[in-house]
Write an enzyme that holds these catalytic residues in place. Structure first.
Site, PDB file in Angstrom:
ATOM      1  N   SER A 147       0.800  -1.257   0.163  1.00  0.00           N
ATOM      2  CA  SER A 147      -0.068   0.020  -0.034  1.00  0.00           C
ATOM      3  C   SER A 147       0.757   1.200   0.026  1.00  0.00           C
ATOM      4  O   SER A 147       2.048   1.111   0.359  1.00  0.00           O
ATOM      5  CB  SER A 147      -0.976  -0.050   1.231  1.00  0.00           C
ATOM      6  OG  SER A 147      -1.537   1.276   1.374  1.00  0.00           O
ATOM      7  N   TYR A 160      -2.872  -0.378  10.477  1.00  0.00           N
ATOM      8  CA  TYR A 160      -2.576  -0.820   9.054  1.00  0.00           C
ATOM      9  C   TYR A 160      -1.357  -0.403   8.309  1.00  0.00           C
ATOM     10  O   TYR A 160      -0.716  -1.126   7.702  1.00  0.00           O
ATOM     11  CB  TYR A 160      -3.677   0.042   8.480  1.00  0.00           C
ATOM     12  CG  TYR A 160      -3.885  -0.427   6.912  1.00  0.00           C
ATOM     13  CD1 TYR A 160      -4.669  -1.429   6.376  1.00  0.00           C
ATOM     14  CD2 TYR A 160      -3.398   0.503   5.920  1.00  0.00           C
ATOM     15  CE1 TYR A 160      -4.875  -1.854   4.936  1.00  0.00           C
ATOM     16  CE2 TYR A 160      -3.625   0.009   4.557  1.00  0.00           C
ATOM     17  CZ  TYR A 160      -4.178  -1.182   4.270  1.00  0.00           C
ATOM     18  OH  TYR A 160      -4.338  -1.438   2.616  1.00  0.00           O
TER      19      TYR A 160
END
Length: 256
Positions: A147, A160
């Site tokens: 990501s 995250y």
């Protein structure tokens, strides 16, 4: 080898975790359209069955494997079953992931562990059982879904960001150990993509305006825009590419 054939995945079998919807389903469809046979994974058998039926209706060869990627025993049994009944896994896409948002000082241990286990530890567990088979065959591709938050942080997403940052380094560690066996391990780093899961953010005018202003391309990504990167990393075109993270983010990481 002709340039076009470098991207041909005919005869390959791809296991894509977290592929009953969203980016995982888009990646699976793209790999299938490039010629690969597909193994869809998730925990909900009904959602997997619906996704598989959809892809079969498009002419793709698909099976399903419902198992929890955070449970090593379940992973081991599922990988063995897929290889015995469907064929050798030549492409693994570690895509399973979740969000549990909260400020770090308020984040529960459960919220922390759920995200770390699903977004990071699962990639280790699945690769640990798939990679030895690739090593024995001296051929394989592993693609981890990182990501832009492998590089940057944002409030309420500390778990995250920690998981995706760890996945970036796990990708490089895997390449360091397994490249000598003709296994290529790389990652895709999506920016902000419009999916079922991000729909509430897309529909939030303040957040939508922030993303469009922050991203040089001035828009959200479309799931199908990840497919080219996935096919490249799954194909012979990337046979000397290892330990890299290919960001598909509309330029977000290039701009301050």
């Amino acid at each position: 080898m002709a340039a076009r054939s470098l991207f041909d995945l005919s005869g390959q079998i791809a296991l894509i975790t977290g592929s009953s919807q969203g980016l995982g389903l888009a990646l699976a469809r793209g790999l299938g359209q490039a010629g690969a046979s597909l193994v869809l994974n998730g925990r909900c058998e009904a959602k997997l069955a619906a996704a598989a039926e959809l892809l079969r209706s498009e002419g793709l060869r698909v099976t399903t494997a419902a198992f929890d990627v955070t449970q090593g025993g379940a992973v081991e049994q599922a990988v063995a079953k897929v290889e015995a009944e469907f064929g050798p896994i030549s492409v693994l896409v570690n895509n399973a992931g979740i969000h549990r948002r909260a400020p770090l000082e308020e984040m529960s241990e459960t919220q922390w562990r759920e995200v770390i286990d699903t977004n990071l530890t699962s990639a280790f567990l699945v690769a640990r059982h798939v990679a030895p088979r690739m090593i024995a065959r001296r051929a394989g591709k592993i693609i981890n879904t990182c990501s832009v938050m492998s590089e940057v942080g944002r409030p309420t997403t500390g778990n995250y960001a920690a998981a995706k940052g760890g996945l970036k380094m796990l990708t490089r560690a895997m390449a360091t150990e397994w490249a000598r066996h003709n296994v290529q391990i790389n990652a895709i780093g999506p920016g902000y993509f419009a999916t079922e899961l991000t729909a509430p953010l897309v529909q939030n005018p303040k957040f939508n305006d922030w993303i469009c202003a922050r991203t040089p391309a001035a828009r959200w990504g479309k799931p199908e825009e990840l497919v080219g990167a996935a096919i490249f990393l799954a194909s012979a075109a990337s046979d000397f590419v290892n330990g890299q993270i290919l960001y598909v983010d509309g330029g977000l990481l290039a701009a301050i």
